[in-house]
Design an enzyme around this catalytic site. Structure first.
Site, mmCIF file in Angstrom:
data_model
loop_
_atom_site.group_PDB
_atom_site.id
_atom_site.type_symbol
_atom_site.label_atom_id
_atom_site.label_comp_id
_atom_site.label_asym_id
_atom_site.label_seq_id
_atom_site.Cartn_x
_atom_site.Cartn_y
_atom_site.Cartn_z
ATOM 1 N N HIS A 61 50.965 -0.201 -39.235
ATOM 2 C CA HIS A 61 51.950 0.026 -40.692
ATOM 3 C C HIS A 61 50.248 -0.584 -41.541
ATOM 4 O O HIS A 61 50.202 -0.493 -42.302
ATOM 5 C CB HIS A 61 52.722 -1.803 -40.435
ATOM 6 C CG HIS A 61 53.297 -2.485 -41.267
ATOM 7 N ND1 HIS A 61 54.529 -1.468 -42.083
ATOM 8 C CD2 HIS A 61 52.582 -3.018 -42.820
ATOM 9 C CE1 HIS A 61 54.904 -1.880 -43.520
ATOM 10 N NE2 HIS A 61 53.823 -2.764 -44.312
ATOM 11 N N HIS A 100 60.420 -1.099 -45.846
ATOM 12 C CA HIS A 100 60.183 -2.901 -45.487
ATOM 13 C C HIS A 100 61.721 -2.897 -44.779
ATOM 14 O O HIS A 100 62.706 -3.418 -44.371
ATOM 15 C CB HIS A 100 60.485 -3.496 -46.591
ATOM 16 C CG HIS A 100 59.362 -4.579 -46.233
ATOM 17 N ND1 HIS A 100 59.844 -6.221 -46.683
ATOM 18 C CD2 HIS A 100 58.316 -5.458 -46.323
ATOM 19 C CE1 HIS A 100 58.398 -7.435 -47.154
ATOM 20 N NE2 HIS A 100 58.198 -6.392 -46.670
#
Length: 784
Positions: free
Chosen positions: A45, A91
């Site tokens: 990420h 998300h």
């Protein structure tokens, strides 16, 4: 000691080779805090370990680009010198386990990326993907995600003006929640950056206090989902939009007053990423006293403080003499502001607690994680899924009924239930709101001139995941083409791209091949159309069932366009009875000469020789239940001409409506124009092939445009000069008239006739029908 360390690195998601590299960097065993910092910064990420190499293929320069990739957001210039900041992020995993807060904090996080550039956020967009709409848990997730987006966006006072919602079995259990934000910088030369300046500058934490929510959220986002993922709910942050609004105003004030040197959002990995990234960009170090960080919980460890992803926080670097003014500003806005450290010249991130050093890490290797390029292999199933025997597709007995069914399909049906939960008019700058046009349009405040001209921006986000599954390169190309087409349909000049690339596990060869092919497709079309990619995000490990099932590859393309005068834009609604309806762009039969003469991606898709490209289409899935075939051809040269013609005609004030042909094909596009304008239409199509393929095939680079009869000759001349195929398809009818389409093919003649009210009922009733009147999910909470 070594054995204990090995157990810890496994728990933190590091590889053995990465752990051994950390040992070499430090020259010793890391403690828990240091290992946690490395695991966060070297997570997929934060570190982009599997994507960095290929992201460099994306074009990122143009004369409009003021800030390209490398900062918190990209910034491009409008013709009047105004800066526009744009960024999209995912998300996904947080929204899968805690849909409301996962989506809400996604909005808050992307807002701060824009804010960090010194830009005032002016709008949000969302690109959402869920499993089958008839699944109770899917509806529970959708309800939570939409509620979370509306909660944060509405409370913070930034309108959510555009987006998309897509349903497919592959997203069951792993929804995709991609959120985009756009902001404006009146003077781009005052733009803020995430830098530290000179050693000796002061480091400050501002905004909310630090808590235990969201700890190790970056690592959670870098792993696949499983049945045990609900235990990771504490990894999901908690958003506070009211504090977020105060943070916007306080940060913009200190930036405008020239009080800061640099500013960085505490997003993924919290204080860890903000401190190390600022120091890494600047070639400096940083020393932080963790005792000085404002905390809302007692007994927080150094590990928890550094890895917390508590929301509404920023890291600011300033000169010592300006600290007092900064603290007074944040106090006035009711926010915490604390000096926690200083910039150093040693290139190291050092942490103190109770006077003792608890971490000491060199910054450069911390922000330079390993880069991987694993094997990539075209899946063996590609030939099978791209094959389509069109002779086995049954033709409908009633074309009108087929159109009505298509209009009610969740992927095509009106998303009014979604966007009416958003305050898309707050700020009073929304000129074209959701559902009114192919892209949203916002005016730029104080951009008018003596003639009354007002600059604006058009925004959109698009991706057809079915196309990307069937041919990742062609699908990614189509995402760019459709996004730019949507902007052109309102008269905007596409000027910048931000992308959110959603894939499964990159360590699986077929997934990594999908990723590589998508990047190449994005790069090719962005280069061909001259639209730079200035920011973006990569989200891997989107899969569930223990890694057995990955989502369809979904490279969502967000795009911004320049509107020179918001008074000269087009909507999609048919306007006046008697207006001429033009079909602009090629029919499928017009693409046949391209077969074998150009690149593989310009070869027409399945069904083209029979009247319409239906490979990967909504119609094909409706009739057969399958996602298969070769998707429509992607031909940037045709697209560029079609878009330029329509933009020019809109700016000349001649176009009364414009709407692109996408999912559902020509008939769905016409039906949507009828519904929006509350008018019927009479269409005659003379083409070769099957009537259903002609009507519902999804051949690209096409649009439905209407003009007054007096402008018909002018438009046809403009099209001839531009080398764009156009034809008169029919005329707009009256308010109570039906939609009538006659298809003449060879010796056959088939007719479609259906009332606009019937189409509207199917189109607008599907999504609300999934939920009760009070907004609850039908069938309870969706879990039983």
């Amino acid at each position: 000691m070594r054995q204990a360390g090995e157990e810890l690195w496994k728990q933190m998601g590091l590889r053995l080779s990465e752990y051994e590299r950390i040992l070499e960097i430090l020259g010793r065993e890391p403690n828990e805090t240091e290992l946690g910092i490395f695991s966060a910064m070297w997570s997929e990420h934060c570190g982009y370990k599997h994507s960095k190499k290929y992201l460099r293929l994306l074009p990122s320069r143009s004369e409009r680009v003021f800030q390209g990739p490398g900062e918190n957001a990209g910034v491009v210039l409008l013709g009047n010198g105004t800066g526009v900041a744009l960024k999209v992020e995912s998300h996904n995993h947080p929204s899968a386990v805690e849909p409301f807060q996962g989506a809400a904090t996604g909005i808050g996080g992307i807002l701060r990326d824009i804010l960090t550039m010194g830009a005032r956020p002016i709008c949000f967009l969302d690109s959402l993907r869920f499993g089958p709409a008839d699944d109770g848990i899917v509806r529970y997730l959708m309800d939570g995600v939409v509620s979370g987006i509306s909660f944060y966006g509405n409370c913070v006072g930034v309108p959510t003006v555009a987006g998309e919602v897509f349903f497919n079995e592959s997203f069951r259990g792993n929804p995709l929640v991609n959120v985009m934000c756009v902001g404006v910088i009146p003077d781009p030369h005052s733009m803020a950056r995430g830098v530290t300046g000179d050693p000796g500058n002061v480091v400050m934490v501002v905004g909310s206090k630090t808590g235990r929510d969201g700890i190790r959220g970056a690592a959670f986002a870098s792993l696949g989902l499983s049945e045990d993922s609900q235990k990771d709910r504490p990894s999901v942050q908690i958003g506070d939009p009211f504090t977020g609004k105060l943070l916007i105003e306080a940060c913009l004030e200190v930036i405008a007053r020239g009080l800061i040197v640099g500013i960085q959002d505490m997003g993924a990995a919290g204080l860890t990423s903000s401190a190390s990234e600022m120091a890494g960009r600047s070639g400096t170090g940083m020393i932080i006293d963790l005792d000085l960080v404002p905390k809302r919980e007692e007994g927080m460890t150094p590990y928890e403080i550094m890895l917390s992803e508590s929301q509404e926080r920023m890291l600011i670097v300033a000169e010592q003499e300006k600290v007092q003014a900064i603290m007074e500003c944040f106090e006035r806005w009711g926010l915490d502001a604390a000096v926690v450290g200083k910039v150093t010249a040693d290139g190291r991130l050092r942490l103190l607690e109770k006077g003792a050093q608890v971490a000491d890490i060199p910054v450069d290797p911390l922000v330079s994680p390993p880069v991987y390029d694993p094997p990539a292999e075209r899946p063996a199933y590609m030939d099978e899924i791209q094959y389509l025997d069109t002779s086995k597709i049954p033709a409908p007995d009633d074309l009108g009924e087929a159109l009505k069914r298509l209009m009610g399909r969740p992927n095509i049906a009106s998303k009014r239930w979604v966007y009416e939960q958003y305050d898309y008019l707050v700020g009073t700058d929304t000129v074209a709101s959701p559902g009114a046009a192919d892209a949203a349009v916002l005016r730029i405040k104080d951009s008018g001139d003596a003639a009354g001209t007002e600059y604006g921006v058009a925004v959109t986000i698009d991706c057809n995941s079915r196309y990307c599954f069937l041919d990742p390169r062609r699908g990614a190309m189509q995402a760019v083409l459709e996004a730019s087409r949507n902007l052109s349909m309102v008269g905007a000049e596409p000027i910048a791209i931000t992308d959110c690339l959603n894939f499964g596990n990159p360590e699986r060869p077929e997934v990594y091949w999908q990723f590589q092919e998508s990047i190449r497709g994005l790069a090719h079309v962005a280069e061909s159309l001259g639209i730079p990619v200035v920011s973006g995000n990569v989200s891997f490990y989107n899969e569930c069932d223990g890694g057995k099932r990955a989502v369809f590859p979904s490279p969502a393309v967000g795009m911004v366009g320049e509107v020179e005068d918001v008074r000269r834009i087009a909507s999609s609604a048919f306007k006046d009875e008697g207006d001429i309806i033009f079909l602009v762009g090629p029919m499928a039969s017009g693409l046949i000469p391209f077969a074998g003469e150009n690149s593989a991606w310009e070869t027409p898709g399945s069904g083209a020789e029979e009247g319409g490209e239906i490979g990967g289409s909504e119609y094909l899935e409706m009739v057969t239940g399958e996602v298969r075939g070769l998707p429509p051809a992607a031909i940037p040269s045709i697209e560029a001409k079609v878009q330029a013609l329509i933009r020019s005609a809109i700016r000349d004030g001649k176009v009364k409506s414009a709407h692109d042909c996408a999912e559902g094909g020509l008939a769905v596009a016409i039906a949507e124009c009828c519904i929006q304008g509350d008018r019927g239409a009479r269409i005659i199509l003379e083409e070769k092939g099957r009537a259903d393929f002609i009507l519902f095939g999804e051949t690209q680079s096409r649009a439905i445009v209407t003009l007054s009869p007096a402008d018909q000759g002018w438009f046809e001349e403009q099209a001839r000069n531009a080398g764009v195929p156009v034809r008169v398809a029919g005329k707009v009818s009256g308010e109570d008239d039906p939609l009538v389409i006659d298809v003449v093919s060879g010796g056959s003649h088939k007719s479609l006739k259906i009332s606009v009210d019937e189409l509207r009922e199917a189109w607008e009733g599907t999504i609300p029908g999934l939920f009760d009147d009070d907004g609850d999910v039908n069938g309870g909470d969706g879990r039983g």
